[in-house]
Design a protein around this motif. Structure first.
Motif, PDB file in Angstrom:
ATOM      1  N   SER A 114      56.235  70.866  -2.961  1.00 52.10           N
ATOM      2  CA  SER A 114      55.375  70.177  -3.880  1.00 52.10           C
ATOM      3  C   SER A 114      54.031  70.886  -4.306  1.00 52.10           C
ATOM      4  O   SER A 114      53.512  71.721  -3.773  1.00 52.10           O
ATOM      5  N   GLY A 115      53.621  70.764  -5.454  1.00 55.63           N
ATOM      6  CA  GLY A 115      52.642  71.516  -6.014  1.00 55.63           C
ATOM      7  C   GLY A 115      52.738  72.719  -6.624  1.00 55.63           C
ATOM      8  O   GLY A 115      51.683  73.452  -6.853  1.00 55.63           O
ATOM      9  N   CYS A 116      53.888  73.302  -6.617  1.00 58.54           N
ATOM     10  CA  CYS A 116      54.178  74.703  -7.015  1.00 58.54           C
ATOM     11  C   CYS A 116      54.692  74.481  -8.424  1.00 58.54           C
ATOM     12  O   CYS A 116      55.003  75.667  -9.128  1.00 58.54           O
ATOM     13  N   GLY A 117      54.962  73.333  -8.984  1.00 62.11           N
ATOM     14  CA  GLY A 117      55.389  73.387 -10.586  1.00 62.11           C
ATOM     15  C   GLY A 117      57.024  73.376 -10.596  1.00 62.11           C
ATOM     16  O   GLY A 117      57.628  73.441 -11.665  1.00 62.11           O
ATOM     17  N   TYR A 118      57.758  73.466  -9.467  1.00 62.70           N
ATOM     18  CA  TYR A 118      59.266  73.606  -9.392  1.00 62.70           C
ATOM     19  C   TYR A 118      59.855  72.300 -10.082  1.00 62.70           C
ATOM     20  O   TYR A 118      60.707  72.467 -10.861  1.00 62.70           O
ATOM     21  N   MET A 119      59.309  71.266  -9.894  1.00 62.40           N
ATOM     22  CA  MET A 119      59.913  70.086 -10.374  1.00 62.40           C
ATOM     23  C   MET A 119      59.803  69.883 -11.890  1.00 62.40           C
ATOM     24  O   MET A 119      60.706  69.559 -12.566  1.00 62.40           O
ATOM     25  N   THR A 120      58.615  70.239 -12.339  1.00 64.59           N
ATOM     26  CA  THR A 120      58.196  70.204 -13.593  1.00 64.59           C
ATOM     27  C   THR A 120      59.327  71.159 -14.560  1.00 64.59           C
ATOM     28  O   THR A 120      59.964  70.928 -15.396  1.00 64.59           O
ATOM     29  N   GLU A 121      59.566  72.206 -13.799  1.00 66.51           N
ATOM     30  CA  GLU A 121      60.320  73.243 -14.199  1.00 66.51           C
ATOM     31  C   GLU A 121      61.852  73.047 -14.619  1.00 66.51           C
ATOM     32  O   GLU A 121      62.694  72.954 -15.571  1.00 66.51           O
ATOM     33  N   ALA A 122      62.048  72.191 -13.591  1.00 67.82           N
ATOM     34  CA  ALA A 122      63.537  71.664 -13.265  1.00 67.82           C
ATOM     35  C   ALA A 122      63.669  70.524 -14.487  1.00 67.82           C
ATOM     36  O   ALA A 122      64.697  70.482 -15.045  1.00 67.82           O
ATOM     37  N   VAL A 123      62.871  69.571 -14.217  1.00 64.08           N
ATOM     38  CA  VAL A 123      62.860  68.620 -15.406  1.00 64.08           C
ATOM     39  C   VAL A 123      62.969  68.937 -16.704  1.00 64.08           C
ATOM     40  O   VAL A 123      63.833  68.562 -17.664  1.00 64.08           O
ATOM     41  N   GLU A 124      62.014  69.950 -17.143  1.00 65.55           N
ATOM     42  CA  GLU A 124      62.108  70.468 -18.307  1.00 65.55           C
ATOM     43  C   GLU A 124      63.575  71.124 -18.769  1.00 65.55           C
ATOM     44  O   GLU A 124      63.927  71.073 -19.971  1.00 65.55           O
ATOM     45  N   GLU A 125      64.267  71.683 -17.844  1.00 64.40           N
ATOM     46  CA  GLU A 125      65.410  72.431 -18.219  1.00 64.40           C
ATOM     47  C   GLU A 125      66.595  71.199 -18.398  1.00 64.40           C
ATOM     48  O   GLU A 125      67.371  71.237 -19.304  1.00 64.40           O
TER      49      GLU A 125
END
Length: 187
Positions: A114-125
């Protein structure tokens, strides 16, 4: 067109991540471990995380997700770090209405990432795939109004906050009424 004929990729790739459909036997072990490691955080927001599932229950859930993917009822992806192959979380296009067509995005993350931007990157994809390949006309993200980490994702990705439904749902543990924020992006 019948959705079963859609050519939906089983794997997506971003700069740091690989997203793949849960089709490998044994995925339940690593996903269950992430649920256990993240249980306190997940429990606050997700009804499915009120009790720790067994590895077998997690494996069954993932196999059902694979079947739903093939039937075009929902598209769940497991998220892995491209360099380390560490399991990060899941994201999905779910609640699909093929008549519109539209869907909702769901997601949860292994707390240690959490807090590394991974989920934002995945959701964007997956949102990009949903709009451009599957041709959804509307994609929604719904989350509890006080879940600020979850809310930050649609806000960073340009979703519009359409409104907040007051006393809309029960909290994940079923003890109180909560407000639900509705975000959307349209094509």
């Amino acid at each position: 067109m019948n959705p079963i004929l859609l050519d939906v990729p089983m794997q997506l790739e971003t700069e740091r991540l690989i997203l793949r459909a849960p089709h490998q036997t044994g995925d339940g072990i690593m996903v269950n471990e992430a649920i256990r490691n993240s249980f306190n955080e997940l429990r606050a927001w997700l009804p499915f995380a009120q009790e720790l599932p067994s590895v077998e229950e997690t494996e069954i859930n993932l196999r059902k997700a694979h079947i739903s993917f093939l039937k075009r009822d929902s598209f769940r992806f497991l998220i892995f770090h491209k360099d380390t192959n560490d399991f990060i979380g899941t994201t999905s296009l779910q609640g699909i209405d093929w008549d519109v067509p539209k869907c909702e995005v769901g997601y949860w993350i292994n707390t240690r990432y959490s807090g590394c931007g991974y989920m934002t990157e995945a959701v964007e994809e997956i949102v990009t795939m949903g709009l451009n390949q599957i041709k959804f006309r509307r994609i929604e993200i719904r989350c509890e109004s006080t879940n600020y980490k979850s809310r930050s994702i649609p806000e960073k990705l340009g979703f519009v906050l359409e409104g907040t439904l007051r006393n809309d749902e029960l909290s994940a543990d079923g003890t109180r009424l909560t407000d639900t924020c509705f975000y959307s992006i349209i094509k």
